[in-house]
Write an enzyme that holds these catalytic residues in place. Structure first.
Site, PDB file in Angstrom:
ATOM      1  CE  LYS A  27      25.452  -5.517  20.464  1.00 38.98           C
ATOM      2  NZ  LYS A  27      25.950  -4.792  21.609  1.00 38.98           N
ATOM      3  NE  ARG A  97      24.707  -6.892  24.770  1.00 34.47           N
ATOM      4  CZ  ARG A  97      25.595  -7.802  25.743  1.00 34.47           C
ATOM      5  NH1 ARG A  97      25.885  -9.101  25.055  1.00 34.47           N
ATOM      6  NH2 ARG A  97      25.673  -7.452  26.914  1.00 34.47           N
ATOM      7  N   GLY A 106      20.093   0.869  22.408  1.00 32.30           N
ATOM      8  CA  GLY A 106      18.795   0.844  23.038  1.00 32.30           C
ATOM      9  C   GLY A 106      17.647   0.549  22.652  1.00 32.30           C
ATOM     10  CG  MET A 108      16.207  -3.234  18.132  1.00 35.08           C
ATOM     11  SD  MET A 108      16.416  -3.685  16.370  1.00 35.08           S
ATOM     12  CE  MET A 108      17.895  -3.020  16.515  1.00 35.08           C
ATOM     13  NE  ARG A 353      28.262   2.128  20.978  1.00 35.17           N
ATOM     14  CZ  ARG A 353      26.930   1.829  20.812  1.00 35.17           C
ATOM     15  NH1 ARG A 353      25.941   0.969  20.268  1.00 35.17           N
ATOM     16  NH2 ARG A 353      25.755   2.559  21.999  1.00 35.17           N
ATOM     17  CG  HIS A 469      18.067   6.466  26.802  1.00 36.07           C
ATOM     18  ND1 HIS A 469      16.571   6.973  26.394  1.00 36.07           N
ATOM     19  CD2 HIS A 469      17.826   5.279  25.604  1.00 36.07           C
ATOM     20  CE1 HIS A 469      15.427   6.888  25.718  1.00 36.07           C
ATOM     21  NE2 HIS A 469      16.698   6.313  24.911  1.00 36.07           N
ATOM     22  CD  GLU A 759       9.859  31.553  -8.034  1.00 38.27           C
ATOM     23  OE1 GLU A 759       9.668  31.243  -7.024  1.00 38.27           O
ATOM     24  OE2 GLU A 759       9.841  32.856  -8.403  1.00 38.27           O
ATOM     25  CB  SER A 778      18.528  32.239  -8.754  1.00 39.61           C
ATOM     26  OG  SER A 778      17.894  31.694  -7.337  1.00 39.61           O
ATOM     27  N   GLY A 780      14.108  28.984  -7.653  1.00 41.22           N
ATOM     28  CA  GLY A 780      13.648  28.325  -6.575  1.00 41.22           C
ATOM     29  C   GLY A 780      12.625  27.612  -5.395  1.00 41.22           C
ATOM     30  CB  THR A 781      13.647  24.093  -5.225  1.00 33.73           C
ATOM     31  OG1 THR A 781      14.200  24.524  -3.854  1.00 33.73           O
ATOM     32  CG2 THR A 781      15.113  25.031  -6.690  1.00 33.73           C
ATOM     33  CG  ASN A 782      11.098  27.306  -1.210  1.00 31.96           C
ATOM     34  OD1 ASN A 782      11.989  26.639  -0.714  1.00 31.96           O
ATOM     35  ND2 ASN A 782      11.372  28.599  -0.482  1.00 31.96           N
ATOM     36  CB  CYS A 845      17.714  31.176  -3.845  1.00 30.62           C
ATOM     37  SG  CYS A 845      16.169  31.749  -4.608  1.00 30.62           S
ATOM     38  CE1 TYR A 865      23.100  31.258  -6.189  1.00 27.84           C
ATOM     39  CE2 TYR A 865      23.940  31.495  -7.797  1.00 27.84           C
ATOM     40  CZ  TYR A 865      23.046  32.578  -7.436  1.00 27.84           C
ATOM     41  OH  TYR A 865      22.213  32.866  -7.266  1.00 27.84           O
TER      42      TYR A 865
HETATM   43  C1  PEP Z   1      10.972  29.933  -4.246  1.00 24.88           C
HETATM   44  O1  PEP Z   1      10.156  29.841  -4.395  1.00 24.88           O
HETATM   45  O2  PEP Z   1      12.230  28.711  -3.933  1.00 24.88           O
HETATM   46  C2  PEP Z   1      12.113  30.936  -3.035  1.00 24.88           C
HETATM   47  C3  PEP Z   1      13.072  31.349  -2.715  1.00 24.88           C
HETATM   48  O3  PEP Z   1      11.201  31.941  -3.076  1.00 24.88           O
HETATM   49  P1  PEP Z   1      10.240  32.017  -2.062  1.00 24.88           P
HETATM   50  O4  PEP Z   1      10.092  30.979  -1.039  1.00 24.88           O
HETATM   51  O5  PEP Z   1      10.406  33.433  -1.176  1.00 24.88           O
HETATM   52  O6  PEP Z   1       8.734  32.448  -2.552  1.00 24.88           O
HETATM   53 MG    MG Z   2       9.169  31.583  -4.809  1.00 24.36          MG
END
Ligand code: PEP
Ligand code: MG
Length: 891
Positions: A27, A97, A106, A108, A353, A469, A759, A778, A780-782, A845, A865
């Protein structure tokens, strides 16, 4: 020289400018810039965000020198206004203000009419020639100040006003006289004395410092903290305080106040869009208590409003405002959200703004501004926020479904929502924690409702306009919202509302159409969105800039089709286990698991093979010749078996195996830590015939499509949960043997790849070795997040929220990749893997593949990717383009 604490602006001059948002807040920086543009802005000054930081670091004490700087700036304001703060004859009144770096609508506190006391009110009356106006302003000031600064509950004041109106047999505040307000001022002040033990501050300087302190303190109030948490705004940013000479929109019928957008923030349409109230003060429009009037004739027609527009009521002011908004849009080259006040026929700008907008509007405005030559393609792409894009991709109401429309309000935020009605934010939260979808219904919303709005599917209010709001917040959240639905008679106490002859109780189903404002009884089915026009063109510009490819995680031909429509360039993860549950095949799967030996398993697998082959053919067909990565079976086998005695009994009858045998097998398969147990490639090592069947199904599908339908498929076969290179070496050998066998049988030449998921931390740390056996990686970040943190994916929900609340973790690592920890492993593994094989194909993935910030990281570490769920594909495409463009900017 040390940086000043206070920045003055007024009369075409300013110490600050628009690119000083970090220091002056949004502001403050724009007030300075508007002055430099020669626009009419009431003079004032900004106390910097650095003062806020110092205030909190120093036990709520102000830094040295601040008082003197405020004094000097105030003197400049006084000189311009020809009035003096605290002067009995020519008193200057101020507004105070907040204004953080990022807009927090809204959230603050604000104080208006500051500087009034028993003496100065007389000066204001003399100046305006209007005693009623003087005392009305005075009582407003006492109400606001008591609430915000002195922490006196505002209910008492409102109650007193209501009582007085009843007594005088009038309905509106405007029907109360000067004498009424004068007497109420005395009553209010007595109440303050009673509640605080101190008289209401008469000295304007005390008032000013009290207000400044309250604004800084409001940075730490509950709703501001909640808003920051939801929107990811860091606490250390602090807020600035803007002190400005008051201009009055409530000095008579030639006065007004309003808010407007330079383009329609819902649709992006190029039309000046806004609302105003005659004879009203600042917050009245946003508060949604009186129904505002449309700003112009176009808006009036659009909203079917019977109220006269500003264009009709004050044509000269409207023309000035048009000049101003056009200047602003040209200068900022973006859609602006402005606040203005008209005092006795003169327009004053209080704020500009960058306007918040829906995703639909963001795409349209970007496309239009590009066509108008205001911005270039790169800017157009950067104008749409990747996380926001999701809104565009959500389902709408099925037009073929029966809809009983019971009321119509304003189409405040588009989309469709269906859920069970609740009447409070608390109830919304409570029900949503139980897994219910809810529609939050309120008379009007206030910042206290923010947590309820956040969990609701949609929001419906009885009062308030398109800039209320509820409307502004819902649009920002990308939530469907209908406001100003005057036909609703809501009883909070009885938790029900009536609309004409319909009575709706808490828990009843209701549907909202945020694009038309329709309120529909019951539950209405939804359909998937059609994407075309601006969106298609926009996404093609996005693709010009991104380096990362975007694939999808899809297990069915339908998902594959949706993803292709959203621009997926292949499948990065096809989880085959989901196919095992479908229809009759689960029986064969169970038979396979319960078999005593390899022969028994092979017999059952032979039944599954044609079904799997069919699945793969369906998916390959949808993806044409794009790459498809298919992961072999991953979860522990007990996931496929029945659990309760009743279910066991049913299965026993179906597949003709004794109850006891199934039960025994279940016990044998029981694991203490299934996520670290017999799953992933460990299954393939124990029972190679399972993987062999799957590989055969993949290869037969690919060969038959190549032979019969001319496809050029390169199947990518992925081995899960590898921790040691030897696991992959073994699986690779078995897999390649099956592939070669099928190719020979089918007499087809076809390239196939065998790769692995990374993974487990050990796989990442030894990625140079693993790469010897892999054609691709690939991430598997889970699982990699689960195993790096030692944090169960399935159980973390119980305690992670506390971690986030206590800021032990900055965000949920299963949503946004933990760049420092898990990300370091990923980066290291990419480097090691490519050391062994420079052209190793590498993707991600895990769920992070669809999270914009994680995508940015993937771009930075040069993955090939990302792969994400079908609906996130456009989000990932845009995030990838943003990552590439921002990187260029910083280089
Ligand atoms: C993972 O582990 O990131 C993955 C893609 O496999 P899943 O979620 O099926 O274990
Ligand atoms: Mg997995």
């Amino acid at each position: 020289m040390p940086r000043p604490w206070v920045y003055f602006f007024g009369n075409g001059k300013a110490d600050g400018k628009s690119d000083m948002k970090n220091l002056l807040g949004g502001k403050g920086a724009n007030l300075a810039e508007m002055n430099l543009l020669g626009l009419p802005v009431p003079p004032g000054f900004t106390i910097t965000t650095e003062v806020c930081t110092a205030f909190y670091q120093n036990d709520k004490k102000y830094p040295e020198g601040l008082e003197e700087e405020v004094k000097q700036a105030l003197a400049q304001v006084e000189a311009i206004m020809g009035a003096k703060f605290g002067d009995a004859k020519q008193p200057l009144l101020l507004s105070v203000r907040s204004g953080a770096r990022a807009s927090m609508p809204g959230m603050m506190d604000t104080i208006l009419n500051l500087g009034l006391n028993d003496e100065t009110v007389k000066g204001i009356i003399a100046r305006s020639g209007d005693e009623r106006f003087g005392y009305d302003s005075y009582r407003r000031f006492i109400q606001m100040y008591s609430d915000v600064v002195l922490d006196v509950d505002r209910e008492f004041f409102e109650h007193q006003i209501e009582e007085r109106k009843e007594h005088k047999k009038v309905r509106l505040d405007t029907e109360l006289s000067a004498q009424d307000w004068k007497e109420l001022v005395a009553v209010f002040k007595r109440h303050v004395l009673q509640m605080t033990g101190k008289p209401f501050p008469e000295d304007p300087k005390d008032q000013l410092w009290g207000a400044v302190g309250a604004v800084f303190s409001s940075w730490m109030n509950k709703r501001a903290i909640e808003y920051r948490r939801i929107n990811g705004i860091p606490e250390e940013w602090g807020t600035a305080v803007n002190v400005q000479a008051m201009v009055f929109g409530n000095m008579g019928n030639d006065c007004a106040t309003g808010v407007a957008f330079t383009r329609d923030p819902s649709t992006g349409e190029k039309r000046f869009f806004g609302e105003f109230l005659v004879n009203a003060q600042g917050e009245d429009v946003v508060a949604g208590i009186r129904t505002p009037q449309p700003i112009n004739v176009v808006g009036k027609k659009h909203d079917n409003s019977a109220l006269p527009s500003l264009e009709e009521v004050m044509p000269a002011c409207y023309r000035d405002l048009v000049d101003i908004y056009q200047k602003l849009e040209k200068h900022y080259r973006d859609m602006q959200d402005i606040e203005f006040t008209i005092e006795k026929g003169k327009v004053w700008m209080l704020q500009t703004r960058t306007g918040k907008r829906t995703a639909q509007a963001a795409v349209k405005i970007a496309a239009d501004m590009l066509a108008e030559g205001l911005i270039d393609r790169k800017t157009a792409v950067l104008r749409v926020n990747p996380s926001q894009l999701d809104q565009l991709l959500h389902p709408a109401l099925d037009p073929k479904a029966k809809q009983l429309v019971i009321a119509k309000g304003l189409p405040a935020s588009p989309g469709a929502a269906t859920g069970k009605v609740v009447f409070s934010a608390e109830e919304a939260q409570h029900q949503s924690e139980k897994g219910e979808k809810v529609i939050l219904v309120r008379l009007e919303t206030s910042p206290e409702d923010i947590h309820g709005m956040h969990v609701a599917e949609g929001i419906l209010t009885a009062r308030g306009g398109m800039t209320s709001h509820a409307a502004v917040v819902a649009r920002g959240m990308g939530k469907c919202c209908v406001t100003g639905c005057g036909d609703l008679a809501i009883s909070y106490k009885e938790r029900r509302m009536s609309v004409g002859e319909h009575v709706i109780q808490q828990g009843d189903w209701l549907t909202l159409n945020g694009s038309t404002g329709e309120v529909i009884l019951g539950k209405v089915p939804t359909i998937e969105p059609e994407l075309s026009g601006d969106f298609g063109a926009f996404m093609s510009w996005v693709d010009e800039f991104r380096k990362l490819k975007v694939r999808t995680n899809a297990d069915t031909p339908h998902d594959a089709k949706v993803a292709r429509r959203f621009g997926a360039e292949g499948i990065g993860l096809c989880r085959t286990e989901h196919m095992f549950f479908e229809g009759e095949r689960i029986d064969a799967v169970r038979e396979m698991i319960l078999a005593d030996d390899r022969k028994g398993r092979e017999k059952a697998l032979a039944k599954i093979l044609p079904m799997q082959k069919g699945d793969f053919k369906g998916i390959f067909r949808e993806m044409k010749d794009l790459p498809v990565t298919i992961r072999l079976l991953d979860p522990p086998l007990h996931e496929f078996l029945p659990h309760t005695d009743e279910e066991i009994q049913q299965v026993s009858e179906k597949i003709g195996l004794p109850f006891e045998r199934i039960k025994k097998k279940l016990e044998a398969l029981h694991e203490f830590n299934p996520m670290l147990g017999h799953r992933g490639c460990r299954l393939g090592i124990s029972y190679p015939e399972i993987y062999e069947m799957q590989v055969r199904a993949i290869m037969e599908a690919a060969c038959e499509l190549a032979k019969d339908e001319g496809f050029k498929i390169i199947p990518e076969i992925m081995i899960p949960l590898v921790g040691h290179v030897n696991e992959l070496a073994y699986m690779r050998r078995v897999t390649a043997e099956t592939c070669e066998r099928v190719l020979k049988e089918k007499g087809v030449q076809l390239t196939y790849l065998i790769g692995t998921m990374i993974e487990l931390p050990r796989a990442a740390l030894t990625a140079d070795q693993v790469a010897r056996e892999a054609d691709f990686f690939s991430f598997g970040t889970n699982d990699l997040t689960q195993t790096t943190f030692g944090l169960s994916r399935d159980d973390a929900g119980k305690f992670l929220p506390a971690y986030l609340e206590k800021k032990i973790l900055p965000e949920d690592p299963f949503v946004t990749l933990d760049v420092e920890g898990v990300g370091t492993l990923v980066k290291y593994a990419v480097e090691l893997g490519r050391k062994t094989k420079p052209d190793l194909k590498v993707g991600i993935c895990g769920e992070h593949g669809g999270d914009p910030r994680s995508v940015e990281f993937c771009h930075r570490i040069h993955l090939d990717y990302v792969s994400c769920s079908p609906y996130r594909v456009p989000v990932a495409r845009l995030a990838a383009a943003h990552a590439a463009l921002k990187e260029k900017e910083t280089k």
